[in-house]
Design a protein around this motif. Structure first.
Motif, PDB file in Angstrom:
ATOM      1  N   VAL A   1     -11.472  -6.317  -2.941  1.00 25.58           N
ATOM      2  CA  VAL A   1     -12.776  -6.005  -3.550  1.00 25.58           C
ATOM      3  C   VAL A   1     -13.161  -7.130  -4.508  1.00 25.58           C
ATOM      4  O   VAL A   1     -14.082  -7.878  -4.237  1.00 25.58           O
TER       5      VAL A   1
ATOM      6  N   THR B   1      -9.285  -1.803  -1.681  1.00 27.39           N
ATOM      7  CA  THR B   1      -9.554  -0.481  -1.132  1.00 27.39           C
ATOM      8  C   THR B   1      -8.206   0.196  -0.869  1.00 27.39           C
ATOM      9  O   THR B   1      -7.149  -0.450  -0.916  1.00 27.39           O
TER      10      THR B   1
ATOM     11  N   TYR C   1      -8.848   3.847  -4.786  1.00 23.06           N
ATOM     12  CA  TYR C   1      -8.667   2.394  -4.743  1.00 23.06           C
ATOM     13  C   TYR C   1      -7.263   2.053  -5.225  1.00 23.06           C
ATOM     14  O   TYR C   1      -6.578   2.878  -5.832  1.00 23.06           O
TER      15      TYR C   1
ATOM     16  N   GLN D   1       0.826  -1.199   0.000  1.00 23.15           N
ATOM     17  CA  GLN D   1       0.000   0.000   0.000  1.00 23.15           C
ATOM     18  C   GLN D   1       0.870   1.262   0.000  1.00 23.15           C
ATOM     19  O   GLN D   1       0.560   2.243  -0.669  1.00 23.15           O
TER      20      GLN D   1
ATOM     21  N   PRO E   1     -16.646  -2.403  -7.054  1.00 22.38           N
ATOM     22  CA  PRO E   1     -16.662  -1.283  -6.106  1.00 22.38           C
ATOM     23  C   PRO E   1     -18.077  -0.729  -5.942  1.00 22.38           C
ATOM     24  O   PRO E   1     -18.822  -0.608  -6.916  1.00 22.38           O
TER      25      PRO E   1
END
Length: 242
Positions: free
Chosen positions: A112, A106, A142, A46, A136
Motif C-alpha cells: 500500500v 493488504t 491490513y 502473512q 488505504p
C-alpha cells in the motif's frame, strides 16, 4: 395467570438489565484506546503476522523490539476509516537512533505505502500519514509492518514491493511486480536494533476478545429466551381463554 405474567415480565427485566450493564461496561471500556505488545517475536510473513486481539476499541500504540538488522515485525490490524489512519515511530517510546521503516500491506500481502524517514527530515523515525492518496482506500484488515531501514519487503522473485525514492519520501507500490505480494525481505539494517513504539490513529483490533464475543452471544441468547417465554405464555393464555 396475571401473577405469572408479572413474574415473567419481572424476570425478563432483571435479565435484560443485568446484560445491559455488562454490555455497557464491556463496550464502554473497548471505546478507550488500548495498547498492544509484541508477543514473543511477531512474524515476517502473512501467515505468521501477529493478529491483534482485544475488546474492539481503537489501538493507540504497538510496542515491540527489532531483535536484529534482519528482523521485521508484522501485525494484522483493522482500519475502519482509511482517511484517519496514521502510524509513526517518531516518538519518545522508540529508542533514540533506531532507524525504522514502516509499511502497510493488504491482508494478502500487496503493498500500500511505505516510509523510511519521517518527511520532516529531522528524525530517523518513520511516518505513514493520514489523508494521503497512497494510503488505504477502503476499510478492512491490513498488515502493518516495521523493519530496520534497509531491510526491505520483496516478492518471491526478490523484487522490491515499493517504488524507489528518497528516505523521506512516501513510497507506493513498485511497478511491474510479478507476483505483487510479500514473499520475504532483502538487505539488512544500517544501525543497531532496539525497541520501538508505533503510535496509531484510526486502527483497531483485528479480532474481538473472546469474552466480548461471548457476552454478545449471551445477550442474544437471553433475548431469544425471553421472546420464546412470552410467545409460550401468550399461547397458554389464548388456550385458557378458549
Amino acid at each position: 395467570m396475571l401473577k405469572r405474567t408479572r413474574s415473567l415480565k419481572s424476570t425478563a427485566q432483571r435479565t435484560l438489565g443485568t446484560l445491559a450493564v455488562a454490555l455497557s461496561a464491556t463496550f464502554g471500556l473497548s471505546a478507550q484506546a488500548a495498547l498492544v505488545s509484541e508477543l514473543g517475536d511477531a512474524g515476517q510473513t502473512q501467515g505468521t503476522a501477529q493478529v491483534t486481539t482485544g475488546n474492539g476499541g481503537s489501538i493507540s500504540s504497538i510496542f515491540g523490539s527489532i531483535a536484529s538488522t534482519t528482523d521485521a515485525d508484522l501485525f494484522v490490524i483493522y482500519i475502519a476509516n482509511p482517511a484517519q489512519f496514521r502510524a509513526t515511530t517518531d516518538n519518545a517510546g522508540t529508542d533514540a537512533g533506531l532507524d525504522t521503516e514502516l509499511f502497510l500491506l493488504t491482508l494478502a500481502g500487496a503493498p500500500v505505502y511505505l516510509n523510511d524517514d519521517d518527511p520532516s527530515g529531522t528524525t530517523l523515525g518513520s511516518t505513514l500519514p493520514n489523508g494521503d492518496a497512497l494510503g488505504p482506500q477502503s476499510a478492512g484488515l491490513y498488515i502493518l509492518g516495521i523493519s530496520m531501514s534497509g531491510y526491505d519487503p520483496v516478492n518471491s522473485n526478490n523484487q522490491l514491493l515499493f517504488a524507489n525514492g528518497l528516505p523521506t519520501d512516501l513510497r507506493g507500490p513498485a511497478g511491474g511486480l510479478q507476483p505483487s505480494v510479500l514473499g520475504g525481505f532483502d538487505g539488512g539494517g544500517f544501525f543497531d536494533p532496539g525497541n520501538y513504539e508505533i503510535q496509531l490513529r484510526g486502527a483497531s483490533f483485528a479480532v474481538p476478545e473472546p469474552g466480548s464475543a461471548a457476552l454478545v452471544l449471551l445477550a442474544g441468547g437471553a433475548l431469544f429466551g425471553v421472546s420464546r417465554r412470552r410467545t409460550t405464555q401468550a399461547k397458554e393464555s389464548n388456550t385458557a381463554s378458549a
